[in-house]
Enzyme design. Sequence first.
Site, PDB file in Angstrom:
ATOM      1  N   ASP A 169       1.183  -1.375  -0.054  1.00 20.30           N
ATOM      2  CA  ASP A 169      -0.237  -0.340   0.262  1.00 20.30           C
ATOM      3  C   ASP A 169       0.253   1.153  -0.362  1.00 20.30           C
ATOM      4  O   ASP A 169       1.817   1.291   0.802  1.00 20.30           O
ATOM      5  CB  ASP A 169      -0.898  -0.174   0.910  1.00 20.30           C
ATOM      6  CG  ASP A 169      -1.799  -0.590   1.159  1.00 20.30           C
ATOM      7  OD1 ASP A 169      -2.077  -1.804   0.780  1.00 20.30           O
ATOM      8  OD2 ASP A 169      -2.088  -1.687   2.150  1.00 20.30           O
ATOM      9  N   ARG A 191      -1.729  -2.556  -4.003  1.00 11.73           N
ATOM     10  CA  ARG A 191      -3.185  -3.304  -3.117  1.00 11.73           C
ATOM     11  C   ARG A 191      -3.461  -1.520  -3.629  1.00 11.73           C
ATOM     12  O   ARG A 191      -3.675  -0.095  -4.147  1.00 11.73           O
ATOM     13  CB  ARG A 191      -3.713  -3.514  -2.217  1.00 11.73           C
ATOM     14  CG  ARG A 191      -4.504  -3.811  -1.385  1.00 11.73           C
ATOM     15  CD  ARG A 191      -3.882  -5.121  -0.742  1.00 11.73           C
ATOM     16  NE  ARG A 191      -5.531  -5.273  -0.216  1.00 11.73           N
ATOM     17  CZ  ARG A 191      -6.736  -5.857  -0.588  1.00 11.73           C
ATOM     18  NH1 ARG A 191      -6.547  -6.015  -1.776  1.00 11.73           N
ATOM     19  NH2 ARG A 191      -7.682  -5.778   0.188  1.00 11.73           N
ATOM     20  N   ARG A 251     -13.205   0.909  -5.918  1.00 12.60           N
ATOM     21  CA  ARG A 251     -12.564   1.011  -4.572  1.00 12.60           C
ATOM     22  C   ARG A 251     -11.695   2.891  -5.244  1.00 12.60           C
ATOM     23  O   ARG A 251     -11.398   3.149  -4.239  1.00 12.60           O
ATOM     24  CB  ARG A 251     -11.207   0.900  -4.007  1.00 12.60           C
ATOM     25  CG  ARG A 251     -12.448  -0.762  -3.422  1.00 12.60           C
ATOM     26  CD  ARG A 251     -11.214  -1.735  -2.641  1.00 12.60           C
ATOM     27  NE  ARG A 251     -11.508  -2.861  -2.074  1.00 12.60           N
ATOM     28  CZ  ARG A 251     -11.319  -3.251  -0.795  1.00 12.60           C
ATOM     29  NH1 ARG A 251     -10.196  -3.412  -0.462  1.00 12.60           N
ATOM     30  NH2 ARG A 251     -11.836  -4.754  -0.821  1.00 12.60           N
TER      31      ARG A 251
END
Length: 386
Positions: A169, A191, A251
Amino acid sequence: MKIVALFSVLLAATTAQAQVKGKPFGFAAGVTGGGNAKPAAPGSLQELAQWLSDSVPRTILIDREWNFLGTEGKTSQKCCSTKTTTCEGGTSKGQAWIQDQCDGQWIPCTFDNAPRTPIDVGSNKSLLGVGTKGVIRGKGLRVTNGNKNVIIQNIHFTDLNPQYVWGGDAITLTDCDQIWIDHNKFSLIGREHIVSGWKPAGHVTISNNDFDGRTPWSVGCNGKHYWTLLLIGEKDYYTFAGNWVHDVSGRAPHMGTSKTSSENFFHGVNNYFQNIGGHAFDVDDNTWLLLEGNAFDSVTTPITDTTLKSGAAVYNVPDPSAGSGCNQAIGRNCEVNQVSKSGQFPPLTEASVLQKAGSYKSSLPPFTPVADVPKSVMGYAGIGRI
């Protein structure tokens, strides 16, 4: 002496270019970061990590590319392959999953270790890119352990094992407060570009960033990154303004959760959502969203059907009447959103959102006209544009 003088001039010029630009606004108003700490550029990867994580107020200049790839070795093991890895008929390669269980088949994989372990950032830090030179490759940042008052501005975060889900991340916020993330670029991330953990992320402004989802590896098999922003903290307050979210597939963002008794308030204003081959907003329970003056261009699903059934409260200003309905709560009208070449954006005017917004009206920045958003965001968001 001439060489020393020239070096001093160049250093002064670099320092002058790398002060914090602008002032934090919205929920991050008042954040000072490193404050009056003298700007300085680290001399090594180790020094950069040390300066970020210590307890000393600092203004840290990123005046080059810092490449962490290969510095912590690689791991060869088995990763999980599913239909999102093989991508039969897709326009890109898929992403295999770095995980312990698999409902597909195991395949051999090798990933870099550095992107999977972020650098913890201490309180009272300003991390600033110089011009377009500031790049952090192969490493993310995490603000946690109660740390606060952090500015991250004008940095390009890239190359965090983009072939793999759970590859890394870029920015993690959990058990923190008072964060301003401004004018950065995110690309080729394994991610999430930005993720909050289960603990509070606190008061956060995410502004003028370039979330670039273009990738050779995608779980949607379409060359667009899925894992963009996951905001599920226990008590979070977000200003999301002036961002360019493009070429992603999901997302964008996802927020809220029914797994905890969280409370998330999100003010999304004047963002440009473009070329999204999936969904933008996907919202769960315990979340209140005020969406105004955003432009959606070629977005397959601006807001998911599951949002409408989750218990999320959304006020998306579907018309001028709904815009004027904001006035009593926040002292001004709200701007309508603009949707073109996109899927349905159902009118949502949950009154509880305006009730919440009234409590936070001092933290709600004004809008610019939505017709100006695509051009202004594309000309202003990202690195080297402040």
